[in-house]
Design an enzyme around this catalytic site. Structure first.
Site, mmCIF file in Angstrom:
data_model
loop_
_atom_site.group_PDB
_atom_site.id
_atom_site.type_symbol
_atom_site.label_atom_id
_atom_site.label_comp_id
_atom_site.label_asym_id
_atom_site.label_seq_id
_atom_site.Cartn_x
_atom_site.Cartn_y
_atom_site.Cartn_z
ATOM 1 N N GLU A 435 0.781 -1.367 0.193
ATOM 2 C CA GLU A 435 -0.013 0.111 0.145
ATOM 3 C C GLU A 435 0.692 1.284 -0.162
ATOM 4 O O GLU A 435 0.550 2.247 0.840
ATOM 5 C CB GLU A 435 -1.097 -0.137 1.415
ATOM 6 C CG GLU A 435 -1.971 -1.153 1.172
ATOM 7 C CD GLU A 435 -2.904 -0.861 2.291
ATOM 8 O OE1 GLU A 435 -2.803 -0.094 3.165
ATOM 9 O OE2 GLU A 435 -3.766 -1.997 2.349
ATOM 10 N N GLU A 512 -4.270 -9.054 0.671
ATOM 11 C CA GLU A 512 -4.621 -8.914 1.787
ATOM 12 C C GLU A 512 -6.157 -8.714 1.799
ATOM 13 O O GLU A 512 -6.600 -7.971 1.219
ATOM 14 C CB GLU A 512 -3.843 -7.456 2.143
ATOM 15 C CG GLU A 512 -3.940 -7.288 3.932
ATOM 16 C CD GLU A 512 -3.172 -6.171 4.241
ATOM 17 O OE1 GLU A 512 -1.971 -5.812 3.859
ATOM 18 O OE2 GLU A 512 -3.892 -5.396 4.833
HETATM 19 C C1 GAL Z 1 -3.994 -2.689 5.598
HETATM 20 C C2 GAL Z 1 -2.749 -2.478 5.983
HETATM 21 C C3 GAL Z 1 -2.238 -3.317 6.983
HETATM 22 C C4 GAL Z 1 -3.222 -3.046 8.067
HETATM 23 C C5 GAL Z 1 -4.456 -3.402 7.810
HETATM 24 C C6 GAL Z 1 -5.545 -3.216 8.774
HETATM 25 O O1 GAL Z 1 -4.203 -1.338 4.722
HETATM 26 O O2 GAL Z 1 -1.614 -2.928 4.879
HETATM 27 O O3 GAL Z 1 -0.885 -3.202 7.359
HETATM 28 O O4 GAL Z 1 -3.036 -1.973 8.532
HETATM 29 O O5 GAL Z 1 -4.817 -2.373 6.758
HETATM 30 O O6 GAL Z 1 -6.920 -3.191 8.222
#
Ligand code: GAL
Length: 834
Positions: A435, A512
Site C-alpha cells: 500500500e 490482503e
Molecule cells: C491494511 C494494511 C495493514 C493493516 C490493515 C488493517 O491497509 O496493509 O498493514 O494496516 O490495513 O486493516
C-alpha cells in the site's frame, strides 16, 4: 579421526585426518553473556569499558516487551491517511504502547577459538531493531538501518587471534517510525562465521530445479567462491553431494574451476524419483558442497532445499507441482504476542501448528523480512511463504519511516532478502511493497515497481513478484499493477471482476483480505453487520459481523476465490493478533493491540478460526457453536446462534426443542449477493455459515446435529450453560519439551465449572508458580485493552481463558506449573523437559 584436546590445553585445537568440516567453517551463535543498557555514551565502544553494572541479557532480546505500557510511548499525533483520516488524532496504542523508542546498547566479550591469521570472519545479524551500529574491539565494523533485515559484516580486520574480543552494538528506534509494534534491540540471533581465506560467502549458493518430472529432477547449483588475492579460481575444485531426507547421498558431482567461470562453480545434478516439496509433503534435501585447493579442503557449505515447481497460469491460478493450489493464507506481523519481537523457534512452530490445523497453507510476512527461524519452520512443516520487504518506499506513511533511507538502502535490503531465502522451497513469491502511496502517482509508482521487481528478477528468476495494492482503480489506470508479475490487491474484492478485465496477467491475488475484527468470547447484540463499530469495553463482536470501513467479512473473500477462476487465493489480515494497530480504537487508550486476528494475542483461536477451518480444511470435521450460553439477564431475548461446520446442514436444539434445520445456501453467487440489502442481511454469509437469527436465550443446553450431503446425521456437539467457577484447568500444547533453555510449552488456562464447562464470563486473576526444571516465561489473555505485564506470573483470564508460557532450562527434569485463583481449586500441570 578427530582428536579434541580442548581439555588438555584449555583452548580448542582440532587435529584431524578426514573429518575437517569443523575446522574449515565454524559458526558461533552468540546467545549468552550479553550486557545491555538504555543509556547512550560514545565510550561504550571501548573494549575496556566497564559494563558490569549493565543488565545481563540473553539474545534474542526485545528490550521493550518488558514494558511498562504507557500512553506516551510513541504516541503519534497524526491522521492515518490510508485509513481515511482527515485530521490528526492522538494515536496512543498504534505501536503497542511499549517503550521501544530510544537508544539501547549491547556488549559482549567473546573468544573465537577457530579464528587465526589468514582466516576470514563474518558477523551475521539476523535482524537488529534498528539503525544498528556495530563495533568490534573499538572499531566501527558497519551500520545497517533497517531493523527487519539480515545483514552481515566482514570483521576480519578487527578480530584478535587467541584473545577475548569485544562486540558493542548501538541501536536506535525513532518515534513515528512504524505503524505497528516493531520490537527493539537484538531481537534476532547474532552469529560469527569463521572460514578459510578461500571460502563460500554468506548466501553464496543459488540452487534451482529447472526440470522436475516424476522420474527425475535436474538440480542446478551455482556456488560462488571468494578467492584470496594471489590465487586463481582454477586452483579450486568443488564436490557437491545431494542428500535425501534421511541423509543418504543420492548423487554427487565434482567440478574443477576454470578461469572462465567468474569465480562461480555451476553444477547440474540429477535426482531420480524425486520426493517433491509441498505443504502436505514438506520433504527437504541437502546439498553439501566441499571446495578443495589441491587436496586441501577449504570450505564446506550446506544448502537445504526442496524440489518443487511453481507456476502462475493466466485465468487458471497458482500451480504447485502441477496442481492448482489456491493460497489459503494469512498475513502475520513478526511479533510473537507476549514474547514480543524476540524470535523463538518453539513459539513460531506453535503458531504454525495452529495455522495448519485450520487448513492454512501460506503466510505473508507482512510487511517486512522474516526471521530465518520462520522460513526454516515453513520449509520443514509445510507452509508456503510470500516474503515481503517494505511497507514504505519514498512517499510518507509514517513521519520517520523507511523513506529516509530508501535511496541508499532499498536495493541492498531487497537483495539481502532474496539471497537469504532464494533456496528455501517454502518461499514461493516475493513482495516488494505494501500500500505504498506511490500507487496514486502515475509517474513514480509504475517505474518504482518495475525497478524493484527487476531487482528480484536479477537475484531470482524462479519466483513471481507481487505487491499489495489497495488503490485498485488508480493502479489499474496508471499501469502500476500491469507491471507486476502477479496483481496483488488489498481488500475491495467487489472490484476484482471489473479490474480483472484490464489486467494483462489475467490473475488476481487477494494479497490482503478481510480485516474482520473480533474479540475472543465477546458477543454484541443485536447481531447486525457493522463497520468501525466501537463499544465501551473496547472489544469487537465475536459473531464475526464487524469490519473496518475498507474491509469486509471472511465470506466476501471466500466467494471470489471460489467462483472466479482467475483468483489465486488470499492472505487474510491477520492470522494472529499483534501488538499495535488497535483499529477501530485508534485513540482509545488503553487499546494497544489488534482485533484483526483469527487467533488472539495469546494464541487462542477466536470463533472465526472455525469458520476458516470449515472452509479451508474440509477433510477434517469442524462443528463449532457460538456464542457461549451464559446469558443471565437475556432470558427470552433474541440471541442468535451460528454454527461453523464443514457439513452442508445442521439442526439446532435448545433444551431439546428443535430450532429448525439450516443448510448452506449454494444459490448465493457473487453477483446476487452484492447489493446493500444482501450485504446487510448477511446473504453471502448464508452460503458458508449456518445462522439461526431468531433463537431466544434460555439457560441449558444448545445442541447441534450435522448432516452430510445425503441428509444423514453424522456428527453432533453440545454447549452447556456453565455453573459457578470451580477450578482451573491447565492443558499444555506439548508436555514434553527440550531441555535447551529455549523450548516452550504453551499452556491453555481455563476457568471451568465443576463439570469442566468453560465459564465464559470469568475474569479471575490467576497466579502461577513454576517449580523444577523450568521457568515462567510469559502470559497473555488476548484482551487488547489490558495493560497487565506479560512477564509477571499473574494475570486475569479474559472470557475465562489465557495462555501461560513455560520455558525449559538447560537442566532436564520435571517442571511443575501451579495455577491458583481466588475461590478456585488450583490447577497443577507436569511438563517433562529432556
Ligand atoms: C491494511 C494494511 C495493514 C493493516 C490493515 C488493517 O491497509 O496493509 O498493514 O494496516 O490495513 O486493516
Amino acid at each position: 579421526m578427530t582428536l579434541n584436546i580442548k581439555n588438555l590445553l584449555g583452548i580448542a585445537v582440532l587435529f584431524s585426518f578426514s573429518v575437517i568440516s569443523a575446522q574449515v567453517r565454524t559458526s558461533y551463535t552468540f546467545e549468552k553473556g550479553w550486557k545491555f543498557t538504555r543509556e547512550d555514551n560514545a565510550d561504550f565502544i571501548q573494549p575496556d569499558y566497564n559494563d558490569v553494572k549493565w543488565q545481563s541479557v540473553v539474545v534474542p532480546h526485545d528490550w521493550a516487551i518488558y514494558g511498562p505500557f504507557g500512553i506516551d510511548n510513541d504516541k503519534q499525533l497524526t491522521a492515518i491517511a490510508q485509513d481515511g483520516q482527515k485530521e490528526a488524532m492522538e494515536h496512543a496504542g498504534r505501536t503497542g504502547g511499549l517503550p521501544f523508542v530510544g537508544v539501547g546498547w549491547y556488549r559482549l566479550n567473546f573468544d573465537a577459538p577457530s579464528f587465526a591469521k589468514g582466516k576470514k570472519a563474518t558477523l551475521i545479524f539476523d535482524g537488529a531493531m534498528s539503525h544498528a551500529r556495530v563495533y568490534v574491539n573499538g572499531q566501527e565494523a558497519g551500520y545497517w538501518p533497517y531493523g527487519y533485515n539480515t545483514f552481515y559484516l566482514d570483521v576480519t580486520p578487527y578480530l584478535k587471534e587467541g584473545m577475548m574480543n569485544t562486540l558493542a552494538v548501538r541501536l536506535e528506534n525513532e518515534t513515528e517510525s512504524s505503524r505497528w509494534y516493531p520490537g527493539a534491540g537484538l531481537y534476532r540471533n547474532v552469529h560469527l562465521v569463521v572460514t578459510e581465506d578461500a571460502h563460500i560467502p554468506t548466501w553464496g549458493t543459488q540452487l534451482t530445479t529447472p526440470v522436475v518430472k516424476d522420474d527425475y529432477a535436474k538440480v542446478n547449483i551455482k556456488t560462488t567462491l571468494v578467492v584470496p588475492s594471489g590465487k586463481q579460481f582454477d586452483a579450486y575444485r568443488i564436490v557437491t553431494e545431494l542428500k535425501d531426507k534421511n541423509g543418504k547421498v543420492v548423487t554427487t558431482n565434482e567440478k574443477q574451476g576454470t578461469r572462465f567461470d567468474d569465480n562461480v562453480f555451476s553444477q547440474e545434478l540429477v535426482v531420480t524419483h524425486p520426493a517433491l516439496w509441498s505443504p502436505e509433503t514438506p520433504v527437504l534435501y541437502q546439498a553439501v558442497s566441499k571446495v578443495y585447493e589441491g587436496n586441501t579442503l577449504k570450505d564446506e557449505y550446506v544448502t537445504s532445499f526442496g524440489i518443487r515447481t511453481i507456476e502462475v497460469i493466466p485465468n487458471k491460478g497458482f500451480f504447485l507441482n502441477g496442481k492448482r493450489t489456491p493460497f489459503k493464507g494469512v498475513c502475520n506481523h513478526h511479533d510473537l504476542g507476549p514474547l514480543g519481537g524476540a524470535v523463538n523457534d518453539a513459539a513460531i512452530r506453535h503458531q504454525i501448528r495452529i495455522l495448519k490445523d485450520m487448513g492454512c497453507n501460506a503466510i505473508r510476512t507482512s510487511h517486512n523480512m522474516p526471521a530465518p527461524e520462520l522460513i526454516r519452520a515453513c520449509d520443514e512443516m509445510g507452509i508456503m511463504v510470500m516474503a515481503e520487504s517494505f511497507d514504505e518506499w519514498k512517499a510518507m506513511k509514517v513521519r520517520n519511516g523507511y523513506r529516509h533511507v530508501f535511496d541508499e538502502w532499498a536495493v541492498k535490503d531487497l537483495t539481502n532478502l532474496i539471497r537469504h531465502y532464494r533456496n528455501n522451497p517454502s518461499v514461493v513469491m516475493w513482495c516488494i511493497g505494501n500500500e505504498v502511496p506511490e500507487q496514486w502517482d502515475g509517474n513514480k509508482g509504475p517505474k518504482m515497481s518495475y525497478f524493484l521487481q527487476e531487482i528480484c528478477h536479477r537475484e531470482d528468476l524462479t519466483r513471481p513478484v507481487t505487491q499489495g495494492m489497495d488503490a485498485p482503480d488508480a493502479v489499474v489506470n496508471n499501469n502500476m499493477v500491469a507491471v507486476m508479475d502477479v496483481a496483488g490487491f488489498n481488500y475491495r474484492p467487489h472490484k476484482y471482476q471489473e479490474n480483472y478485465k484490464k489486467l494483462p496477467q489475467q490473475i488476481v491475488l487477494g494479497s490482503e483480505t478481510a480485516s474482520t475484527v473480533s474479540s475472543r468470547g465477546v458477543y454484541k447484540f443485536p447481531v447486525t453487520r457493522q463497520w468501525m463499530k466501537k463499544y465501551d469495553d473496547h472489544q469487537s463482536s465475536s459473531y464475526d459481523v464487524e469490519s473496518c470501513s475498507w474491509s469486509n467479512l471472511p465470506e466476501d473473500d471466500f466467494i471470489q476465490h471460489e467462483d472466479l477462476p482467475y483468483c489465486i487465493g488470499e492472505f487474510v489480515w491477520t492470522g494472529f493478533d499483534y501488538l499495535g494497530e488497535p483499529t477501530p480504537y485508534y485513540t482509545d487508550w488503553p487499546s494497544h493491540s489488534s482485533l484483526f486476528g483469527i487467533i488472539d494475542l495469546a494464541g487462542l483461536p477466536k470463533d472465526r478460526y472455525y469458520l476458516y477451518r470449515s472452509h479451508w480444511n474440509k477433510e477434517e470435521e469442524t462443528l463449532h457453536i457460538l456464542p457461549h450460553w451464559n446469558w443471565a439477564g437475556r432470558e427470552g431475548e433474541i440471541t442468535p446462534v451460528f454454527v461453523y461446520t464443514n457439513y452442508p446442514s445442521a439442526e439446532l436444539f435448545i433444551n431439546g426443542k428443535s430450532q429448525g434445520k439450516r443448510t448452506k445456501d449454494l444459490s448465493v453467487t457473487i453477483n446476487n449477493s452484492a447489493d446493500s440489502v444482501s450485504i446487510m442481511n448477511l446473504k453471502r454469509q448464508s452460503r458458508y455459515r449456518l445462522m439461526w437469527m431468531d433463537t431466544k436465550y434460555e439457560p441449558g443446553t444448545v445442541k447441534v446435529v450435522a448432516y452430510d450431503a445425503n441428509g444423514k446425521a453424522v456428527a453432533e456437539k453440545e454447549l452447556h450453560t456453565a455453573g459457578t467457577p470451580d477450578h482451573i484447568e491447565l492443558v499444555a500444547d506439548r508436555d514434553v519439551i527440550k531441555a535447551d533453555g529455549k523450548d516452550l510449552s504453551f499452556v491453555t488456562v481455563r476457568v471451568v465449572d465443576k463439570d469442566g464447562n468453560l465459564c465464559p464470563d470469568a475474569s479471575h486473576e490467576i497466579s502461577f508458580k513454576v517449580k523444577g526444571a523450568g521457568t515462567y516465561r510469559a502470559g497473555a489473555n488476548g484482551n487488547a485493552a489490558s495493560l497487565e505485564s506479560f512477564q509477571r506470573p499473574r494475570m486475569k483470564v479474559f472470557s475465562g481463558m489465557m495462555t501461560a508460557i513455560v520455558s525449559s532450562t538447560e537442566q532436564s527434569g520435571k517442571i511443575t506449573l501451579e495455577a491458583t485463583g481466588k475461590g478456585l481449586k488450583k490447577g497443577v500441570l507436569i511438563i517433562e523437559s529432556r
